[in-house]
Design a protein around this motif. Sequence first.
Motif, PDB file in Angstrom:
ATOM      1  N   GLU A  60       0.912  -1.284  -0.122  1.00 56.79           N
ATOM      2  CA  GLU A  60       0.138  -0.088  -0.018  1.00 56.79           C
ATOM      3  C   GLU A  60       0.901   1.310   0.063  1.00 56.79           C
ATOM      4  OE1 GLU A  60      -2.723  -0.500   3.259  1.00 56.79           O
ATOM      5  OE2 GLU A  60      -4.116  -1.406   1.773  1.00 56.79           O
ATOM      6  N   SER A  61       1.894   1.274   0.451  1.00 58.36           N
ATOM      7  CA  SER A  61       2.859   2.560   0.524  1.00 58.36           C
ATOM      8  C   SER A  61       3.364   2.576  -0.799  1.00 58.36           C
ATOM      9  CB  SER A  61       4.015   2.288   1.667  1.00 58.36           C
ATOM     10  OG  SER A  61       5.108   1.189   0.805  1.00 58.36           O
ATOM     11  N   LYS A  62       3.218   1.936  -1.526  1.00 57.74           N
ATOM     12  CA  LYS A  62       3.733   2.358  -3.062  1.00 57.74           C
ATOM     13  C   LYS A  62       2.508   2.728  -3.900  1.00 57.74           C
ATOM     14  CE  LYS A  62       7.055  -1.253  -2.389  1.00 57.74           C
ATOM     15  NZ  LYS A  62       7.595  -2.727  -2.817  1.00 57.74           N
ATOM     16  N   ILE A  63       1.457   2.826  -3.374  1.00 56.18           N
ATOM     17  CA  ILE A  63       0.275   3.070  -4.089  1.00 56.18           C
ATOM     18  C   ILE A  63      -0.329   4.562  -4.032  1.00 56.18           C
ATOM     19  CG2 ILE A  63      -2.312   2.711  -4.489  1.00 56.18           C
ATOM     20  CD1 ILE A  63      -1.873  -0.260  -3.885  1.00 56.18           C
ATOM     21  N   ASN A  64      -0.514   5.255  -4.971  1.00 58.47           N
ATOM     22  CA  ASN A  64      -0.885   6.607  -4.735  1.00 58.47           C
ATOM     23  C   ASN A  64      -2.770   6.597  -4.892  1.00 58.47           C
ATOM     24  OD1 ASN A  64      -2.172   9.390  -5.080  1.00 58.47           O
ATOM     25  ND2 ASN A  64      -0.575   9.878  -6.434  1.00 58.47           N
ATOM     26  N   PHE A  65      -3.504   6.646  -3.821  1.00 61.38           N
ATOM     27  CA  PHE A  65      -4.748   6.119  -3.811  1.00 61.38           C
ATOM     28  C   PHE A  65      -5.629   7.216  -4.564  1.00 61.38           C
ATOM     29  CE2 PHE A  65      -3.352   3.118  -0.643  1.00 61.38           C
ATOM     30  CZ  PHE A  65      -4.233   2.167  -0.907  1.00 61.38           C
ATOM     31  N   ASN A  66      -4.797   8.458  -4.766  1.00 59.07           N
ATOM     32  CA  ASN A  66      -5.694   9.407  -5.387  1.00 59.07           C
ATOM     33  C   ASN A  66      -5.660   9.035  -6.948  1.00 59.07           C
ATOM     34  OD1 ASN A  66      -6.247  11.030  -3.345  1.00 59.07           O
ATOM     35  ND2 ASN A  66      -4.155  12.066  -3.658  1.00 59.07           N
ATOM     36  N   GLU A  67      -4.687   8.097  -7.230  1.00 58.81           N
ATOM     37  CA  GLU A  67      -4.590   7.891  -9.035  1.00 58.81           C
ATOM     38  C   GLU A  67      -5.177   6.517  -9.229  1.00 58.81           C
ATOM     39  OE1 GLU A  67      -0.631   8.339  -9.761  1.00 58.81           O
ATOM     40  OE2 GLU A  67      -0.676  10.671  -9.434  1.00 58.81           O
ATOM     41  N   ILE A  68      -5.532   5.698  -8.173  1.00 60.96           N
ATOM     42  CA  ILE A  68      -5.938   4.229  -8.266  1.00 60.96           C
ATOM     43  C   ILE A  68      -7.609   3.976  -7.969  1.00 60.96           C
ATOM     44  CG2 ILE A  68      -5.529   3.546  -6.180  1.00 60.96           C
ATOM     45  CD1 ILE A  68      -4.183   1.066  -7.419  1.00 60.96           C
ATOM     46  N   GLU A  69      -8.321   3.216  -8.968  1.00 58.96           N
ATOM     47  CA  GLU A  69      -9.480   2.920  -8.470  1.00 58.96           C
ATOM     48  C   GLU A  69      -9.545   1.572  -7.789  1.00 58.96           C
ATOM     49  OE1 GLU A  69     -11.956   3.005 -11.679  1.00 58.96           O
ATOM     50  OE2 GLU A  69     -11.214   4.647 -12.706  1.00 58.96           O
ATOM     51  N   TYR A  70     -10.373   1.625  -6.985  1.00 55.34           N
ATOM     52  CA  TYR A  70     -10.640   0.245  -6.174  1.00 55.34           C
ATOM     53  C   TYR A  70     -11.981   0.135  -5.718  1.00 55.34           C
ATOM     54  CZ  TYR A  70      -9.882   3.150  -1.919  1.00 55.34           C
ATOM     55  OH  TYR A  70      -9.987   4.138  -1.134  1.00 55.34           O
ATOM     56  N   GLU A  71     -12.563  -1.143  -5.276  1.00 59.56           N
ATOM     57  CA  GLU A  71     -13.823  -1.301  -4.895  1.00 59.56           C
ATOM     58  C   GLU A  71     -13.726  -2.300  -3.746  1.00 59.56           C
ATOM     59  OE1 GLU A  71     -16.734  -2.814  -7.935  1.00 59.56           O
ATOM     60  OE2 GLU A  71     -15.018  -2.174  -9.333  1.00 59.56           O
ATOM     61  N   HIS A  72     -14.677  -2.264  -2.877  1.00 59.27           N
ATOM     62  CA  HIS A  72     -14.752  -3.026  -1.530  1.00 59.27           C
ATOM     63  C   HIS A  72     -16.323  -3.159  -1.244  1.00 59.27           C
ATOM     64  CE1 HIS A  72     -13.951   0.603   0.547  1.00 59.27           C
ATOM     65  NE2 HIS A  72     -14.601   0.245   1.502  1.00 59.27           N
TER      66      HIS A  72
ATOM     67  N   MET B  51     -15.388  -7.361   3.400  1.00 62.65           N
ATOM     68  CA  MET B  51     -14.155  -7.247   2.738  1.00 62.65           C
ATOM     69  C   MET B  51     -13.197  -6.337   3.799  1.00 62.65           C
ATOM     70  SD  MET B  51     -14.658  -7.465  -1.263  1.00 62.65           S
ATOM     71  CE  MET B  51     -12.802  -7.197  -1.602  1.00 62.65           C
ATOM     72  N   ALA B  52     -14.006  -5.108   3.948  1.00 64.72           N
ATOM     73  CA  ALA B  52     -13.132  -4.051   4.912  1.00 64.72           C
ATOM     74  C   ALA B  52     -12.908  -4.706   6.210  1.00 64.72           C
ATOM     75  CB  ALA B  52     -14.043  -3.079   5.032  1.00 64.72           C
ATOM     76  N   MET B  53     -14.048  -5.405   6.861  1.00 67.45           N
ATOM     77  CA  MET B  53     -13.824  -6.094   8.182  1.00 67.45           C
ATOM     78  C   MET B  53     -12.683  -6.905   8.249  1.00 67.45           C
ATOM     79  SD  MET B  53     -18.055  -6.211   9.123  1.00 67.45           S
ATOM     80  CE  MET B  53     -17.777  -7.152  10.505  1.00 67.45           C
ATOM     81  N   MET B  54     -12.718  -7.997   7.184  1.00 67.02           N
ATOM     82  CA  MET B  54     -11.711  -8.887   7.135  1.00 67.02           C
ATOM     83  C   MET B  54     -10.338  -8.635   6.987  1.00 67.02           C
ATOM     84  SD  MET B  54     -12.664 -11.966   7.547  1.00 67.02           S
ATOM     85  CE  MET B  54     -14.072 -12.698   7.741  1.00 67.02           C
TER      86      MET B  54
END
Length: 117
Positions: free
Chosen positions: A73-85, A89-92
């Motif tokens: 996760e430290s290598k990801i720019n969350f402003n530039e990546i799309e993701y779904e959950h 899934m968030a609880m796990m």
Amino acid sequence: MKTTIENLLDKANITLNTGEVVSLQQYTKSCSEYLINRLNEFDDQYSNLLKETLISNLGKKWSVVRKAIIDMESKINFNEIEYEHDLSMAMMYEDIIHPATDQDEEIMKWLDQQQLN
């Protein structure tokens, strides 16, 4: 070997709702397997990276799995990546990153003692 919070948690247990006691490593593996299966439903970049990370660390001790996720996760720019959950899934995910173990009281005492030293 120096005692660390990771060492303590790697030896911790979790009592499931069924009353069964499992190691944190077993629980982390179960959470990872659930997430891997659920992540197969998504085709976004984050889901693919997380699934790859979980697969490559499946069955390893809790601290290794957690570190691998945090490093990924430290290598990801969350402003530039799309993701779904979804909520399950968030609880796990949270159960892997911030587990609640049967030894939490002992661990908190150890942490308090470390602050006094």
